[in-house]
Design an enzyme around this catalytic site. Structure first.
Site, mmCIF file in Angstrom:
data_model
loop_
_atom_site.group_PDB
_atom_site.id
_atom_site.type_symbol
_atom_site.label_atom_id
_atom_site.label_comp_id
_atom_site.label_asym_id
_atom_site.label_seq_id
_atom_site.Cartn_x
_atom_site.Cartn_y
_atom_site.Cartn_z
ATOM 1 C CE LYS A 242 -3.541 -0.789 -0.376
ATOM 2 N NZ LYS A 242 -4.144 -1.215 -1.676
ATOM 3 C CB ALA A 243 4.167 2.030 -0.224
ATOM 4 N N GLY A 244 2.115 2.643 -3.154
ATOM 5 C CA GLY A 244 2.231 3.202 -4.489
ATOM 6 C C GLY A 244 2.695 2.206 -5.537
ATOM 7 C CG HIS B 12 4.155 -6.078 -1.300
ATOM 8 N ND1 HIS B 12 4.314 -4.813 -1.814
ATOM 9 C CD2 HIS B 12 2.857 -6.435 -1.549
ATOM 10 C CE1 HIS B 12 3.158 -4.406 -2.347
ATOM 11 N NE2 HIS B 12 2.276 -5.374 -2.205
ATOM 12 C CB SER C 265 -3.398 2.798 2.670
ATOM 13 O OG SER C 265 -3.782 2.238 1.436
ATOM 14 C CB THR D 174 -0.131 7.445 -14.097
ATOM 15 O OG1 THR D 174 0.669 8.613 -14.331
ATOM 16 C CG2 THR D 174 0.305 6.339 -15.047
ATOM 17 C CB SER D 175 -4.448 11.559 -13.034
ATOM 18 O OG SER D 175 -5.554 11.054 -13.784
ATOM 19 C CG PHE D 176 -6.860 8.649 -7.410
ATOM 20 C CD1 PHE D 176 -6.411 7.444 -6.902
ATOM 21 C CD2 PHE D 176 -8.165 9.037 -7.143
ATOM 22 C CE1 PHE D 176 -7.238 6.628 -6.139
ATOM 23 C CE2 PHE D 176 -8.999 8.227 -6.389
ATOM 24 C CZ PHE D 176 -8.542 7.028 -5.879
ATOM 25 C CG MET E 84 -7.020 2.224 -7.145
ATOM 26 S SD MET E 84 -6.817 2.929 -8.793
ATOM 27 C CE MET E 84 -5.600 1.793 -9.466
ATOM 28 N NE ARG E 85 -8.836 3.955 2.323
ATOM 29 C CZ ARG E 85 -8.875 4.969 3.182
ATOM 30 N NH1 ARG E 85 -10.048 5.426 3.598
ATOM 31 N NH2 ARG E 85 -7.785 5.517 3.625
#
Length: 276
Positions: free
Chosen positions: A61-63, A122, A152, A241-243, A270-271
């Site tokens: 959960k870090a990108g 990970h 997250s 690659t915008s949210f 994607m919260r």
């Protein structure tokens, strides 16, 4: 890769059915890993990459997905259609993931792909297969601040029905601080890659920098990959690659994973922003 491939990947997860419960944690060299990973760790550890392979490493959960999409677009000259050939976990396999048949493991997917490959992990640096360092593979690491990363991860552990039960928030904070979550300690994870970044030629990025100035960080990744793309292509990659666009992209938003595994009624993958 066609839409049929996406459906077959989703269908494989659906078919696994009851075997996809919450996996318990088993320590591997002191790092808690889900049992299906721990039970197959010898095969994971023996993986031998090609020198042209690229490793994208993060604490969960870090990108990760954001960076995978940026890299894929850079390697395909900003061609959005080329990067919709398959969902993210098929285009950029998750090295250590190991699931009940008929779901393909990360190694299954990688063994069917010709190098160069984009590989996700990970794993903390001490558990990464040594072949990545022996072959001098390029590695991109993304670190995210502990508080946002923890929040997250908490929501993800609720919606991901294969992760250990997160329990109440008050207890989760202490598990995070003690490194008792899947893939271990956030503190040791980010520190381990940081200390090895120069010796192992790791491009070490910060999630917050990517949010603050995405174009600058896309250009940093481009240069690290020894690529040169025109300004308009870079601008297109930043936009793709915008949210907003990532959340609406079925090849990147993990809607290929059935709700029996990723329960979107609890939380979307994607919260609220890039927590991926």
């Amino acid at each position: 890769m066609s839409e049929d491939k996406e459906l077959s990947y989703a269908d494989a997860i659906e078919e696994a059915g009851s075997a996809m419960g919450r996996f318990p944690l088993i320590p591997v060299k002191g790092i808690p890993l889900m049992s299906h990973i721990a039970d197959n760790f010898d095969a994971i550890s023996a993986f031998c990459p090609d020198a042209s392979d690229l490793l994208i490493a993060t604490y969960p959960k870090a990108g990760t997905t954001w960076t995978q999409e940026i890299v894929d677009l850079l390697l395909h000259n900003g061609d959005a259609e080329a990067c919709r050939r398959a969902p993210t976990p098929v285009r950029s396999p998750f090295l250590e993931i190991w699931s009940p048949p008929p779901i393909p493991s990360g190694l299954d997917l990688l063994n069917k792909m010709a190098p160069p490959r984009i590989i996700k992990t990970h794993l903390p640096i001490q558990l990464v297969p040594t072949g990545f360092w022996e072959k001098k593979c390029k590695t991109i690491y993304i670190a995210r601040n502990a508080k946002d990363n923890m929040v997250s991860y908490y929501y993800f552990d609720h919606m991901n029905k294969t992760q250990p039960e997160p329990g109440p928030w008050e207890g989760y904070i202490h598990k995070f601080m003690r490194g008792e979550l899947s893939w271990g300690s956030w503190y040791d994870h980010v520190k381990g890659y940081w200390e090895a970044r120069e010796k192992k030629n790791i491009l070490y990025l910060f999630y917050e920098d990517m949010k603050e100035n995405p174009r600058r960080e896309v250009e940093r990744i481009m240069k690290y990959l020894d690529l040169t793309l025109p300004d308009d292509v870079i601008s297109r990659i930043v936009e793709l690659t915008s949210f907003k666009n990532m959340k609406e992209n079925p090849m990147a938003n993990y809607t290929c994973i059935p709700k029996t595994v990723f329960d979107s009624s609890i939380s979307n993958f994607m919260r609220k922003g890039y927590s991926i």
